[in-house]
Design a protein around this motif. Structure first.
Motif, PDB file in Angstrom:
ATOM      1  N   TYR A  46      -4.345   9.019 -12.080  1.00  4.70           N
ATOM      2  CA  TYR A  46      -5.227  10.027 -11.486  1.00  4.70           C
ATOM      3  C   TYR A  46      -6.498   9.388 -10.929  1.00  4.70           C
ATOM      4  CZ  TYR A  46      -2.392  13.758 -13.555  1.00  4.70           C
ATOM      5  OH  TYR A  46      -1.374  14.598 -13.892  1.00  4.70           O
ATOM      6  N   PHE A  47      -7.089   8.484 -11.699  1.00  4.81           N
ATOM      7  CA  PHE A  47      -8.288   7.795 -11.214  1.00  4.81           C
ATOM      8  C   PHE A  47      -7.971   6.911 -10.011  1.00  4.81           C
ATOM      9  CE2 PHE A  47     -10.206   8.613 -15.464  1.00  4.81           C
ATOM     10  CZ  PHE A  47     -11.337   9.271 -15.009  1.00  4.81           C
ATOM     11  N   GLY A  48      -6.812   6.255 -10.034  1.00  2.00           N
ATOM     12  CA  GLY A  48      -6.402   5.433  -8.894  1.00  2.00           C
ATOM     13  C   GLY A  48      -6.198   6.265  -7.641  1.00  2.00           C
ATOM     14  N   LEU A  94       1.262   9.181  -6.050  1.00  2.00           N
ATOM     15  CA  LEU A  94       1.620  10.568  -5.748  1.00  2.00           C
ATOM     16  C   LEU A  94       2.753  11.073  -6.642  1.00  2.00           C
ATOM     17  CD1 LEU A  94       1.328  10.543  -1.875  1.00  2.00           C
ATOM     18  CD2 LEU A  94      -0.189  11.680  -3.506  1.00  2.00           C
ATOM     19  N   PHE A  95       3.630  10.178  -7.071  1.00  2.00           N
ATOM     20  CA  PHE A  95       4.723  10.575  -7.960  1.00  2.00           C
ATOM     21  C   PHE A  95       4.175  11.100  -9.288  1.00  2.00           C
ATOM     22  CE2 PHE A  95       8.051   9.664 -11.125  1.00  2.00           C
ATOM     23  CZ  PHE A  95       9.075  10.438 -10.576  1.00  2.00           C
ATOM     24  N   TYR A 123       0.834  -1.204   0.000  1.00  2.70           N
ATOM     25  CA  TYR A 123       0.000   0.000   0.000  1.00  2.70           C
ATOM     26  C   TYR A 123       0.869   1.255   0.000  1.00  2.70           C
ATOM     27  CZ  TYR A 123      -4.941  -1.220   0.364  1.00  2.70           C
ATOM     28  OH  TYR A 123      -6.223  -1.603   0.089  1.00  2.70           O
ATOM     29  N   ALA A 124       1.939   1.248   0.782  1.00  4.41           N
ATOM     30  CA  ALA A 124       2.828   2.409   0.819  1.00  4.41           C
ATOM     31  C   ALA A 124       3.485   2.627  -0.550  1.00  4.41           C
ATOM     32  CB  ALA A 124       3.892   2.223   1.896  1.00  4.41           C
ATOM     33  N   ILE A 125       3.906   1.554  -1.194  1.00  5.13           N
ATOM     34  CA  ILE A 125       4.482   1.659  -2.535  1.00  5.13           C
ATOM     35  C   ILE A 125       3.445   2.196  -3.521  1.00  5.13           C
ATOM     36  CG2 ILE A 125       5.446   0.330  -4.469  1.00  5.13           C
ATOM     37  CD1 ILE A 125       7.406   0.739  -2.173  1.00  5.13           C
ATOM     38  N   MET A 126       2.218   1.725  -3.405  1.00  2.02           N
ATOM     39  CA  MET A 126       1.164   2.190  -4.307  1.00  2.02           C
ATOM     40  C   MET A 126       0.891   3.676  -4.113  1.00  2.02           C
ATOM     41  SD  MET A 126      -0.577   1.044  -6.676  1.00  2.02           S
ATOM     42  CE  MET A 126      -2.045   1.217  -7.610  1.00  2.02           C
ATOM     43  N   TRP A 127       0.841   4.139  -2.854  1.00  2.00           N
ATOM     44  CA  TRP A 127       0.662   5.574  -2.595  1.00  2.00           C
ATOM     45  C   TRP A 127       1.800   6.378  -3.224  1.00  2.00           C
ATOM     46  CZ3 TRP A 127      -3.380   8.287  -1.371  1.00  2.00           C
ATOM     47  CH2 TRP A 127      -4.393   7.741  -0.600  1.00  2.00           C
ATOM     48  N   LEU A 128       3.039   5.920  -3.062  1.00  2.00           N
ATOM     49  CA  LEU A 128       4.172   6.629  -3.649  1.00  2.00           C
ATOM     50  C   LEU A 128       4.080   6.665  -5.169  1.00  2.00           C
ATOM     51  CD1 LEU A 128       7.089   5.343  -1.399  1.00  2.00           C
ATOM     52  CD2 LEU A 128       6.027   7.611  -1.396  1.00  2.00           C
ATOM     53  N   PHE A 129       3.681   5.553  -5.772  1.00  2.00           N
ATOM     54  CA  PHE A 129       3.524   5.484  -7.220  1.00  2.00           C
ATOM     55  C   PHE A 129       2.469   6.475  -7.696  1.00  2.00           C
ATOM     56  CE2 PHE A 129       1.205   3.620 -10.829  1.00  2.00           C
ATOM     57  CZ  PHE A 129       2.232   3.556 -11.764  1.00  2.00           C
TER      58      PHE A 129
END
Length: 85
Positions: free
Chosen positions: A34-36, A18-19, A10-16
């Protein structure tokens, strides 16, 4: 171990996601990102809001970052609460 892996992903997904705001991906991928990000923010925000609205003042004082952790890690955070009890 499963919960730790889930929180890490989940943390990796948030970083992906937000990047993409800082350095947009190529055309079709940035729209998906953007949709994610919108979906993650809405669903996790609702989870955190529901938790915050059901907590007593004493519970809010005891753990100030409980809703924030739920916002970031989602269901894996709530699963870790179940295991700790």
């Amino acid at each position: 171990m499963f919960i730790f892996i889930g929180k890490f992903l989940y943390a990796i997904m948030w970083l992906f996601l937000l990047f993409n705001l800082i350095h947009p991906y190529p055309k079709p991928a940035n729209i998906v990102a953007y949709f994610g990000l919108a979906a993650f923010t809405i669903t996790h925000g609702l989870q955190a809001y529901m938790l915050q609205s059901t907590m007593t003042n004493k519970e809010k004082e005891d753990d100030k970052f409980k809703a924030f952790r739920l916002f970031i890690f989602g269901v894996f955070e709530s699963l870790s609460w179940k295991i700790k009890k």
